[in-house]
Design a protein around this motif. Structure first.
Motif, mmCIF file in Angstrom:
data_model
loop_
_atom_site.group_PDB
_atom_site.id
_atom_site.type_symbol
_atom_site.label_atom_id
_atom_site.label_comp_id
_atom_site.label_asym_id
_atom_site.label_seq_id
_atom_site.Cartn_x
_atom_site.Cartn_y
_atom_site.Cartn_z
ATOM 1 N N ARG A 18 -4.308 -2.400 -4.675
ATOM 2 C CA ARG A 18 -4.615 -1.512 -5.796
ATOM 3 C C ARG A 18 -5.111 -0.167 -5.276
ATOM 4 N NH1 ARG A 18 -7.269 -6.331 -7.955
ATOM 5 N NH2 ARG A 18 -5.932 -7.283 -9.567
ATOM 6 N N ALA A 19 -5.983 -0.219 -4.277
ATOM 7 C CA ALA A 19 -6.498 1.036 -3.698
ATOM 8 C C ALA A 19 -5.377 1.856 -3.076
ATOM 9 C CB ALA A 19 -7.567 0.718 -2.654
ATOM 10 N N PHE A 20 -4.424 1.183 -2.425
ATOM 11 C CA PHE A 20 -3.288 1.893 -1.837
ATOM 12 C C PHE A 20 -2.444 2.569 -2.912
ATOM 13 C CE2 PHE A 20 1.238 1.830 -0.665
ATOM 14 C CZ PHE A 20 1.203 2.680 0.422
ATOM 15 N N ALA A 21 -2.262 1.896 -4.043
ATOM 16 C CA ALA A 21 -1.474 2.486 -5.131
ATOM 17 C C ALA A 21 -2.128 3.769 -5.637
ATOM 18 C CB ALA A 21 -1.324 1.480 -6.269
ATOM 19 N N PHE A 22 -3.436 3.767 -5.801
ATOM 20 C CA PHE A 22 -4.125 4.979 -6.278
ATOM 21 C C PHE A 22 -4.167 6.052 -5.193
ATOM 22 C CE2 PHE A 22 -5.619 2.090 -9.553
ATOM 23 C CZ PHE A 22 -5.664 2.913 -10.677
ATOM 24 N N CYS A 23 -4.319 5.657 -3.930
ATOM 25 C CA CYS A 23 -4.324 6.630 -2.839
ATOM 26 C C CYS A 23 -2.958 7.285 -2.669
ATOM 27 C CB CYS A 23 -4.748 5.968 -1.531
ATOM 28 S SG CYS A 23 -6.493 5.516 -1.446
ATOM 29 N N SER A 24 -1.899 6.579 -3.058
ATOM 30 C CA SER A 24 -0.554 7.148 -2.938
ATOM 31 C C SER A 24 -0.388 8.379 -3.818
ATOM 32 C CB SER A 24 0.499 6.101 -3.305
ATOM 33 O OG SER A 24 0.439 4.999 -2.424
ATOM 34 N N THR A 25 -1.136 8.443 -4.916
ATOM 35 C CA THR A 25 -1.035 9.618 -5.794
ATOM 36 C C THR A 25 -1.600 10.869 -5.123
ATOM 37 O OG1 THR A 25 -3.156 9.084 -6.847
ATOM 38 C CG2 THR A 25 -1.164 8.187 -7.861
ATOM 39 N N LEU A 26 -2.394 10.691 -4.063
ATOM 40 C CA LEU A 26 -2.894 11.852 -3.325
ATOM 41 C C LEU A 26 -1.754 12.598 -2.632
ATOM 42 C CD1 LEU A 26 -6.149 10.373 -1.713
ATOM 43 C CD2 LEU A 26 -6.006 11.987 -3.611
ATOM 44 N N CYS A 27 -0.718 11.869 -2.226
ATOM 45 C CA CYS A 27 0.456 12.523 -1.622
ATOM 46 C C CYS A 27 1.164 13.391 -2.651
ATOM 47 C CB CYS A 27 1.414 11.483 -1.055
ATOM 48 S SG CYS A 27 0.707 10.455 0.245
ATOM 49 N N LEU A 28 1.224 12.906 -3.894
ATOM 50 C CA LEU A 28 1.792 13.708 -4.982
ATOM 51 C C LEU A 28 0.928 14.934 -5.242
ATOM 52 C CD1 LEU A 28 3.894 13.999 -7.258
ATOM 53 C CD2 LEU A 28 2.382 12.605 -8.686
ATOM 54 N N THR B 41 3.315 -6.219 -7.052
ATOM 55 C CA THR B 41 2.824 -5.579 -8.277
ATOM 56 C C THR B 41 1.499 -6.227 -8.657
ATOM 57 O OG1 THR B 41 4.152 -7.138 -9.575
ATOM 58 C CG2 THR B 41 5.135 -4.995 -9.079
ATOM 59 N N VAL B 42 0.409 -5.496 -8.445
ATOM 60 C CA VAL B 42 -0.930 -6.073 -8.592
ATOM 61 C C VAL B 42 -1.772 -5.368 -9.638
ATOM 62 C CG1 VAL B 42 -0.983 -6.932 -6.215
ATOM 63 C CG2 VAL B 42 -1.789 -4.616 -6.706
ATOM 64 N N LEU B 43 -1.252 -4.348 -10.293
ATOM 65 C CA LEU B 43 -2.046 -3.571 -11.230
ATOM 66 C C LEU B 43 -2.119 -4.274 -12.585
ATOM 67 C CD1 LEU B 43 -0.769 0.064 -10.529
ATOM 68 C CD2 LEU B 43 -2.731 -1.106 -9.518
ATOM 69 N N ASN B 44 -3.311 -4.258 -13.195
ATOM 70 C CA ASN B 44 -3.436 -4.762 -14.559
ATOM 71 C C ASN B 44 -3.107 -3.656 -15.556
ATOM 72 O OD1 ASN B 44 -5.793 -3.125 -14.813
ATOM 73 N ND2 ASN B 44 -7.033 -4.762 -13.911
ATOM 74 N N SER B 45 -3.196 -3.938 -16.838
ATOM 75 C CA SER B 45 -2.769 -2.984 -17.868
ATOM 76 C C SER B 45 -3.613 -1.709 -17.853
ATOM 77 C CB SER B 45 -2.829 -3.641 -19.242
ATOM 78 O OG SER B 45 -4.137 -4.119 -19.516
ATOM 79 N N THR B 46 -4.914 -1.844 -17.631
ATOM 80 C CA THR B 46 -5.785 -0.658 -17.591
ATOM 81 C C THR B 46 -5.464 0.221 -16.396
ATOM 82 O OG1 THR B 46 -7.562 -1.952 -18.638
ATOM 83 C CG2 THR B 46 -8.178 0.132 -17.576
ATOM 84 N N GLU B 47 -5.260 -0.415 -15.251
ATOM 85 C CA GLU B 47 -4.917 0.345 -14.042
ATOM 86 C C GLU B 47 -3.543 0.995 -14.164
ATOM 87 O OE1 GLU B 47 -7.485 -2.490 -10.973
ATOM 88 O OE2 GLU B 47 -5.354 -2.856 -11.356
ATOM 89 N N LYS B 48 -2.599 0.297 -14.815
ATOM 90 C CA LYS B 48 -1.280 0.896 -15.032
ATOM 91 C C LYS B 48 -1.378 2.143 -15.900
ATOM 92 C CE LYS B 48 1.511 -3.298 -14.571
ATOM 93 N NZ LYS B 48 2.419 -4.255 -15.263
ATOM 94 N N MET B 49 -2.197 2.080 -16.948
ATOM 95 C CA MET B 49 -2.369 3.238 -17.816
ATOM 96 C C MET B 49 -3.017 4.386 -17.055
ATOM 97 S SD MET B 49 -4.310 3.457 -21.496
ATOM 98 C CE MET B 49 -3.197 2.221 -22.163
ATOM 99 N N ALA B 50 -4.010 4.058 -16.230
ATOM 100 C CA ALA B 50 -4.705 5.099 -15.457
ATOM 101 C C ALA B 50 -3.765 5.768 -14.458
ATOM 102 C CB ALA B 50 -5.912 4.492 -14.742
ATOM 103 N N ILE B 51 -3.017 4.968 -13.729
ATOM 104 C CA ILE B 51 -2.148 5.530 -12.692
ATOM 105 C C ILE B 51 -0.963 6.260 -13.323
ATOM 106 C CG2 ILE B 51 -0.420 3.720 -12.214
ATOM 107 C CD1 ILE B 51 -1.349 3.973 -9.242
ATOM 108 N N GLY B 52 -0.511 5.791 -14.484
ATOM 109 C CA GLY B 52 0.540 6.512 -15.199
ATOM 110 C C GLY B 52 0.063 7.858 -15.693
ATOM 111 N N THR B 53 -1.168 7.910 -16.191
ATOM 112 C CA THR B 53 -1.737 9.181 -16.658
ATOM 113 C C THR B 53 -1.902 10.166 -15.516
ATOM 114 O OG1 THR B 53 -2.942 7.984 -18.396
ATOM 115 C CG2 THR B 53 -3.684 10.220 -17.876
ATOM 116 N N ILE B 54 -2.373 9.671 -14.369
ATOM 117 C CA ILE B 54 -2.554 10.540 -13.201
ATOM 118 C C ILE B 54 -1.225 11.160 -12.788
ATOM 119 C CG2 ILE B 54 -3.142 10.560 -10.738
ATOM 120 C CD1 ILE B 54 -5.211 8.370 -11.345
#
Length: 359
Positions: free
Chosen positions: A278-288, A25-38
């Motif tokens: 972190r980049a992998f976590a955001f790229c994973s949303t592309l599968c969604l 788990t490497v995301l900070n609070s801003t990144e968590k909010m961004a990835i949750g919104t996505i």
């Protein structure tokens, strides 16, 4: 005296995990909010579109008899499961979990569900591509060989294979030492990760080959027709198919290649940096995102499915209008009974037939 201590495999694994702990788990609070919104923006829309496709196919007897639409239903089902499982487990992993709170059986069970959904989705894309190629290549024998029963057996087989592949870590193919564990997924063996990434990559290549063959057959047909009737102006179907399939493959590659690249990087390197994770976590949303785009590319573009959707909407409108008429009729009947009873009280023995007809 020399004392020998016997360690079990479990105790050895625990000691190794303590000595070389991996941060997941490497995301900070801003990144968590961004990835949750996505996820919360993409997931509901994707779920709505896929459920709509499933409802339209299930409510149309004509579509249920067609092999192509059964494969589309399998794709929509896989993407529906992916939208639910991926969003819930992905957000739970990155937003709420801590590195020391992962229970092995629970985590691998959740990961297996997500993997099964995406494996079923990619597998359904492959069988759809094969179905379209076979429909063009063997026009005369297509309906004879691809019967409704065989299509159902093929879909069930696809899902059984997807489930077996996805739950292999839960069935024992998990990492036994810290060096063999993935840096992206807890308890997942690197060799399994390499196997899964290679499998998905091979499936994507087969889809690409199938669509390339379809375009080649269409080009060959157009060339023959132009040679036989050079004076007739024709729309180039092969060019239209090439543009369509080019768009399909571009979206498929954009959505899957980044994730597969990170998986293979995890296999060949000894450590992944936090920015890479972190980049992998955001790229994973592309599968969604791919699960939401699939219905638009493969199903809702089909004329017959749009006609079935229009018929379903028209039927629901007629049903709602009938229900409103029934409600109005019930209200009128209630008013008539009330007036009738009131009139009889005021005029005993007189039947107000005229009054009842005017209401």
């Amino acid at each position: 005296m020399i004392q020998y201590t016997v360690f079990s495999q479990t105790s050895i694994t625990k000691m190794l995990n303590i000595s070389c702990k991996t941060v997941y788990t490497v995301l900070n609070s801003t990144e968590k909010m961004a990835i949750g919104t996505i996820c919360l923006v993409i997931a509901p829309l994707s779920l709505l579109v896929n459920v709509l496709v499933l409802v339209v196919i299930a409510c149309s007897r004509n579509l249920l008899r067609r092999p192509s639409y059964l494969f589309m239903g399998s794709l929509a089902l896989a993407d529906t499961i992916a939208c639910c499982c991926f969003t819930i487990n992905f957000l739970d992993f990155h937003l709420f979990k801590q590195d020391n709170s992962f229970q092995k059986t629970e985590y691998l069970l959740k990961l297996g569900g997500v993997t099964m959904a995406f494996t079923g989705s990619v597998g359904s894309l492959l069988v759809m591509a094969g179905d379209r190629y076979y429909a063009i290549y063997k026009v005369s024998t297509y309906k004879v060989l691809l019967t409704h029963k065989r299509v159902l057996v093929g879909i069930v087989t696809l899902w059984v294979v997807a489930a077996l592949i996805s739950f292999l870590p839960l069935m024992g193919w998990s990492c036994q030492t810290c060096l063999s564990c993935s840096h992206l997924f807890p308890y997942v063996d690197r060799y399994y990760l390499a196997f899964f990434a290679s499998l998905v990559l091979v499936v994507i290549i087969l889809i690409l080959v199938a669509y390339a063959l379809i375009v080649w057959l269409a080009h060959k047909h157009e060339a023959n027709m132009s040679a036989e009737h050079p004076e007739v102006a024709r729309m180039r179907v092969d060019i239209h198919l090439a543009k369509t399939f080019g768009c399909v493959m571009l979206i498929l590659l954009v959505c899957w290649l980044p994730v597969l690249s990170f998986m293979m990087t995890d296999v060949v390197t000894t450590e992944l940096s936090k920015p890479q994770k972190r980049a992998f976590a955001f790229c994973s949303t592309l599968c969604l995102l791919n699960s939401g785009i699939n219905p638009l590319l493969y199903t809702l573009r089909c004329r017959e499915l749009r006609v079935a959707l229009k018929s379903l909407v028209d039927g629901l409108r007629r049903l709602s209008s009938i229900e409103s008429i029934d409600t109005q009729t019930k209200n009128i009947d209630t008013k008539v009974r009330f007036i009738y009873q009131w009139f009889r009280k005021q005029n005993k023995g007189y039947r107000p037939s005229l009054l009842m007809c005017l209401i």
